[in-house]
Design a protein around this motif. Structure first.
Motif, mmCIF file in Angstrom:
data_model
loop_
_atom_site.group_PDB
_atom_site.id
_atom_site.type_symbol
_atom_site.label_atom_id
_atom_site.label_comp_id
_atom_site.label_asym_id
_atom_site.label_seq_id
_atom_site.Cartn_x
_atom_site.Cartn_y
_atom_site.Cartn_z
ATOM 1 N N THR A 219 0.847 -1.192 0.000
ATOM 2 C CA THR A 219 0.000 0.000 0.000
ATOM 3 C C THR A 219 0.884 1.244 0.000
ATOM 4 O OG1 THR A 219 -1.636 -1.226 1.296
ATOM 5 C CG2 THR A 219 -1.923 1.153 1.138
ATOM 6 N N ILE A 220 0.564 2.203 -0.872
ATOM 7 C CA ILE A 220 1.387 3.404 -1.049
ATOM 8 C C ILE A 220 0.492 4.628 -0.928
ATOM 9 C CG2 ILE A 220 3.025 4.575 -2.582
ATOM 10 C CD1 ILE A 220 3.153 1.811 -4.115
ATOM 11 N N ASP A 221 0.903 5.605 -0.073
ATOM 12 C CA ASP A 221 0.097 6.827 0.043
ATOM 13 C C ASP A 221 0.672 7.931 -0.838
ATOM 14 O OD1 ASP A 221 2.251 7.986 1.369
ATOM 15 O OD2 ASP A 221 1.301 7.981 3.336
ATOM 16 N N GLN A 222 0.089 9.127 -0.770
ATOM 17 C CA GLN A 222 0.470 10.227 -1.659
ATOM 18 C C GLN A 222 1.857 10.786 -1.346
ATOM 19 O OE1 GLN A 222 -3.304 12.343 -0.828
ATOM 20 N NE2 GLN A 222 -3.555 12.501 -3.040
ATOM 21 N N SER A 223 2.365 10.508 -0.143
ATOM 22 C CA SER A 223 3.716 10.944 0.214
ATOM 23 C C SER A 223 4.745 9.861 -0.056
ATOM 24 C CB SER A 223 3.764 11.342 1.699
ATOM 25 O OG SER A 223 2.885 12.397 1.972
ATOM 26 N N ASN A 224 4.304 8.795 -0.735
ATOM 27 C CA ASN A 224 5.145 7.654 -1.078
ATOM 28 C C ASN A 224 5.553 6.835 0.146
ATOM 29 O OD1 ASN A 224 6.005 6.358 -3.452
ATOM 30 N ND2 ASN A 224 8.134 6.871 -3.014
ATOM 31 N N ASN A 225 4.824 6.982 1.248
ATOM 32 C CA ASN A 225 4.998 6.070 2.378
ATOM 33 C C ASN A 225 4.345 4.739 2.019
ATOM 34 O OD1 ASN A 225 6.202 8.020 4.188
ATOM 35 N ND2 ASN A 225 4.161 8.944 4.343
ATOM 36 N N THR A 226 4.949 3.658 2.415
ATOM 37 C CA THR A 226 4.439 2.346 2.028
ATOM 38 C C THR A 226 4.289 1.426 3.236
ATOM 39 O OG1 THR A 226 6.634 1.393 1.641
ATOM 40 C CG2 THR A 226 5.568 2.509 -0.215
ATOM 41 N N SER A 227 3.423 0.459 3.092
ATOM 42 C CA SER A 227 3.298 -0.643 4.045
ATOM 43 C C SER A 227 3.077 -1.922 3.247
ATOM 44 C CB SER A 227 2.136 -0.417 5.015
ATOM 45 O OG SER A 227 0.896 -0.438 4.335
ATOM 46 N N ILE A 228 3.550 -3.027 3.782
ATOM 47 C CA ILE A 228 3.415 -4.315 3.116
ATOM 48 C C ILE A 228 2.651 -5.255 4.034
ATOM 49 C CG2 ILE A 228 4.634 -6.297 2.126
ATOM 50 C CD1 ILE A 228 6.920 -4.430 1.433
ATOM 51 N N SER A 229 1.625 -5.888 3.515
ATOM 52 C CA SER A 229 0.790 -6.776 4.310
ATOM 53 C C SER A 229 1.519 -8.084 4.608
ATOM 54 C CB SER A 229 -0.508 -7.089 3.562
ATOM 55 O OG SER A 229 -0.248 -7.977 2.479
ATOM 56 N N GLU A 230 0.918 -8.857 5.470
ATOM 57 C CA GLU A 230 1.370 -10.228 5.655
ATOM 58 C C GLU A 230 1.140 -11.018 4.363
ATOM 59 O OE1 GLU A 230 0.185 -12.213 9.411
ATOM 60 O OE2 GLU A 230 -0.953 -10.368 9.741
ATOM 61 N N LEU A 231 1.729 -12.198 4.310
ATOM 62 C CA LEU A 231 1.506 -13.097 3.177
ATOM 63 C C LEU A 231 0.264 -13.943 3.475
ATOM 64 C CD1 LEU A 231 2.778 -14.032 0.463
ATOM 65 C CD2 LEU A 231 3.905 -15.855 1.753
ATOM 66 N N PHE A 232 -0.760 -13.799 2.638
ATOM 67 C CA PHE A 232 -2.006 -14.535 2.814
ATOM 68 C C PHE A 232 -2.010 -15.747 1.880
ATOM 69 C CE2 PHE A 232 -3.156 -9.875 2.937
ATOM 70 C CZ PHE A 232 -2.985 -9.749 4.300
ATOM 71 N N GLU A 233 -2.829 -16.705 2.192
ATOM 72 C CA GLU A 233 -2.938 -17.885 1.330
ATOM 73 C C GLU A 233 -4.377 -18.354 1.215
ATOM 74 O OE1 GLU A 233 -2.057 -21.921 3.393
ATOM 75 O OE2 GLU A 233 -0.579 -20.514 4.194
#
Length: 237
Positions: A219-233
């Motif tokens: 996920t990326i916001d307008q300030s280019n900050n990012t977060s990455i989720s867990e790995l789902f299956e």
């Protein structure tokens, strides 16, 4: 006199038989004890999708946060689970009251929930889950919260369908417009970017039967900050 003795003896025998055997001659059975499981709590503070800025600052890296929830019925103890969303490490503590103080890292996103427990049963009750950012140093431009899956849910098994769409949820404290990068594959060590979108769902994707799939969202916001989720299956039959 003899007649009185016979009557007295018969009456005594009847009383003894009634006292020892009862009317049906069987033992009296007690009603089984009904054990009522605990009910779930409602979370109060920190509130969902907010910045927690009322904690006691301990140093540049830590603060003490007071977690609060409603008392739940038939409950003896509460297990508080706090997940660091950057590392997925879980911090647990136990309380007999419906609040507790916990030391947390500053400037970090967390998820928390409470499990209600009773001494009389192994059954438990889990609250809903809240997410928050623990306030950091100075003015913060927070990254979005990591995405969570809506469809398929984690570990779900599905029948093969040509119109399956991946769906997720994410949020941002600044209410920025968010962009999502969707990664999918059958090897958890090597999943590929399949879509970049501003919607929280994919287009229909082609899948194979008898296959387990792994996916995650960046996920990326307008300030280019990012977060990455867990790995789902999920699995396709």
């Amino acid at each position: 006199m003899k007649l009185k003795n016979i009557f007295f003896t018969s009456l005594t025998t009847f009383i003894l038989l009634y006292a020892c055997g009862g009317s049906d001659g069987g033992p009296t059975q007690e009603e089984p004890e009904v054990i009522v499981p605990p009910s779930p709590s409602n979370l109060i503070f920190p509130e969902n999708n907010t910045e927690c800025n009322t904690g006691e600052i301990l140093n540049d890296t830590q603060s003490r946060v007071n977690f609060q929830w409603t008392a739940s019925e038939n409950t003896d103890t509460y297990e508080i689970n706090i997940i660091n969303l950057n590392t997925n490490n879980v911090q647990k503590s136990t309380s007999i009251a419906n609040q507790t103080d916990v030391n947390l890292l500053r400037g970090v996103p967390y998820e928390w929930y409470v499990i209600s427990k009773a001494n009389s049963t192994n059954e438990t009750a889990e609250s809903s889950r809240f997410r928050f950012y623990n306030e950091g140093i100075g003015v913060q431009d927070y990254a979005p919260f990591p995405a969570v899956p809506i469809n398929p849910t984690r570990g779900q098994t599905l029948s093969l369908a040509s119109d399956l769409q991946l769906e997720w949820n994410s949020s941002d404290l600044e209410d920025d417009e968010l962009t999502y990068e969707v990664y999918l594959g059958t090897n958890p060590e090597n999943i590929n970017l399949i879509l970049t979108t501003t919607e929280n769902t994919t287009e229909s994707i082609n899948l194979q039967e008898n296959t387990t799939y792994y996916w995650r969202i960046k996920t990326i916001d307008q300030s280019n900050n990012t977060s990455i989720s867990e790995l789902f299956e999920f699995k396709i039959n």
